[in-house]
Design an enzyme around this catalytic site. Sequence first.
Site, short mmCIF file in Angstrom:
data_model
loop_
_atom_site.label_atom_id
_atom_site.label_comp_id
_atom_site.label_asym_id
_atom_site.label_seq_id
_atom_site.Cartn_x
_atom_site.Cartn_y
_atom_site.Cartn_z
CE1 TYR A 74 -101.82 27.76 -64.02
CE2 TYR A 74 -103.66 26.24 -64.28
CZ TYR A 74 -103.16 27.53 -64.23
OH TYR A 74 -104.01 28.60 -64.37
CD GLU B 204 -108.74 48.50 -65.14
OE1 GLU B 204 -109.55 48.34 -64.20
OE2 GLU B 204 -108.77 47.83 -66.20
CG ASP C 20 -113.71 37.04 -70.54
OD1 ASP C 20 -113.47 36.21 -71.44
OD2 ASP C 20 -113.33 36.89 -69.36
#
Length: 389
Positions: free
Chosen positions: A207, A33, A285
């Site tokens: 939510y 990462e 993605d």
Amino acid sequence: MSGLRIAIVGAGIGGLTAGIALHRRGIDVTIYEKARELRELGAGVVIGANGARVYDSLGLLDSIAAIAGKSSTVTMQTWQGQALPGYRPPYPATETYSLHRAEFQNLLVAAMPPGTVRLGHECVAAVEDERGVRIDFADGSTTHADLLIGADGIHSAIQPLVGAKSAPVSEGIMAYRGLIPAERLDGIYDMGLWSLWVGPGQSFLTYPVSDGALLNLVAFVPTDLDVEESWSAPGDVAALAAAYDGWDRQVQDVIAVMDRTFRWGIYDREPMQGWSTDRITLLGDSAHAVTPHLGQGANQSVEDAITLAVLLENSCAADIPAQLRRYEELRVERNRQVREGAREAGQLYRSTGLSPEQQADRIVAIYDRLELRTYDAERVARETLAARA
């Protein structure tokens, strides 16, 4: 251990889930990462029945449920507060896990052995040959793997390496996002509700996350500007309030207790016919971003992750090219259908020419067509392997 060495670039939900699924199958996997720390992004994420099925098989669903918002009812209503007759959600509230993204990410990191996730490693190049892939990082270090998986998001650095090119595409919509402490909402909002208001040109979603401690808000509005695809670009609460002037009183009351908001550009990708070489592939993605109107962005990356893990479980390095072809066969068309369904759902939410009954009928038809409650990516992958054995 299988003997395979796999490198994943990107420690988002898809990359981490792939890492867990591969590790549980005895595969040596390391996740790289570029960020030096995993930031506390103020964003919600939804795991629906198709994603939850995967986490259940990985033994993580109870832990996920513990940090999820505790919704008991899913509602959809017009911008003036009228329930959509005939509407039913894609899956019951009890099969929907609404999560604070950072909490969820930390849970997934903790499910991996220490040292598996390596921060501060920005991939700047990769060279592939018949023996594997050499991966170069910005700090001058290198590593070698039998397979490189690019799970590095919509602005993927790995995508060009597979010869694919699919730039992010705007649908002319941006979103205001925010998290509101539950104590501010006493008498305003029931934290057992998951609610969506649909209206002319825009929609409004709320939510609970963080075990009910926070309400996540996403307000979709038209834009003709290029808005950064980011969860942390600052927004203007006054502009958000003005955009929903005249909407259902509860919408206005929720906005009124906000002290800050962030802008989020809404983009997806045109479908690609393939996203793999012999030793490099894409996930989530980086391959097939979808708009968020069905809550399927994270779930599609989870489906990708378990599909790859099943295909590679009993494979050797020589099998990788063929298994990546199978991966594409299983995922490209599925992702294309979900992208189209998400775009269609967003248009229906923002429709100006349909009755509430028509909106409900067409939205439910999308849910059913995509099998959002019943689709089992792990079963599909296993059946494919069995059929070709």
